[in-house]
Write an enzyme that holds these catalytic residues in place. Structure first.
Site, mmCIF file in Angstrom:
data_model
loop_
_atom_site.group_PDB
_atom_site.id
_atom_site.type_symbol
_atom_site.label_atom_id
_atom_site.label_comp_id
_atom_site.label_asym_id
_atom_site.label_seq_id
_atom_site.Cartn_x
_atom_site.Cartn_y
_atom_site.Cartn_z
ATOM 1 N N SER A 115 0.826 -1.170 0.053
ATOM 2 C CA SER A 115 0.135 0.291 -0.074
ATOM 3 C C SER A 115 0.839 1.397 -0.091
ATOM 4 C CB SER A 115 -0.982 -0.019 0.963
ATOM 5 O OG SER A 115 -1.986 -0.793 0.928
ATOM 6 N N LYS A 168 0.086 3.847 -2.569
ATOM 7 C CA LYS A 168 -0.938 4.917 -2.678
ATOM 8 C C LYS A 168 -0.198 6.322 -2.326
ATOM 9 C CE LYS A 168 -4.278 1.408 -0.904
ATOM 10 N NZ LYS A 168 -4.708 0.538 0.145
ATOM 11 N N SER A 196 -5.996 3.281 4.175
ATOM 12 C CA SER A 196 -5.352 2.296 3.190
ATOM 13 C C SER A 196 -6.688 1.496 2.237
ATOM 14 C CB SER A 196 -4.703 1.340 3.860
ATOM 15 O OG SER A 196 -3.588 0.848 2.883
#
Length: 180
Positions: A10, A13, A65
């Protein structure tokens, strides 16, 4: 091992948020689509038919997330394929030659990778954006009846922490990009 090519989970991101911030009107409202809600993993719990702003979705992306938030951002900022292409274009523009994105959320994929050095370079660039800094440094965010708590516990444990992003998949293990 700063230059070892590895999956990034993640922490992907960071680029998703950056591309969205550079592309769009954050206060634009869109309607949640079913396809955004069907992704596995972490979620901000978007609902089909929900009216939500891109700004609130960015908070869901970076605090919770949300893989659903990543799909919604990509879908609402030009479509998944062109958004991922924009992520890769931005990586090339920043000189990140060992970074490649297959998706906006960081779920494992054969050609989705970066290095620790390039994540640091990307983050240093992203932290120049005041809105990015505000989002990743937020411990708790509430809007329209939804309260989101940042998964980055460093924001609560260390007074000098100002962000940035955690990540985890079985393949990547635990990932962290932090700033003080």
């Amino acid at each position: 091992n700063a230059d070892e090519i590895l999956p990034m989970a993640s922490t992907t991101k960071i680029m998703t948020a950056l591309v969205a911030l550079e592309q769009g009107d954050l206060d634009r409202t869109y309607t949640g689509k079913k396809e955004y809600t069907l992704v596995e993993g972490s979620s901000m719990y978007l609902k089909e038919g929900e009216e939500i702003t891109l700004r609130d979705t960015l908070y869901g992306l970076m605090l919770m997330s949300g893989n659903d938030a990543a799909l919604a951002i990509a879908g609402e900022c030009g479509g998944l394929e062109s958004f991922v292409a924009a992520m890769n274009d931005k990586a090339l523009e920043l000189g990140l030659g060992n970074t490649h994105f297959d998706n906006p959320n960081g779920l494992d994929s054969a050609n989705h990778h970066t290095t620790a050095r390039e994540l640091a370079q990307l983050t240093a660039y992203a932290m120049q954006n005041p809105t990015f800094c505000e989002i990743v440094g937020t411990a708790t965010y509430s809007s329209n009846g939804r309260t989101m708590v940042n998964h980055n516990k460093l924001l609560r444990l260390y007074p000098d922490a100002i962000g940035v992003k955690t990540g985890y998949t079985k393949t990547s293990g635990r990932c962290l990009v932090s700033a003080t």
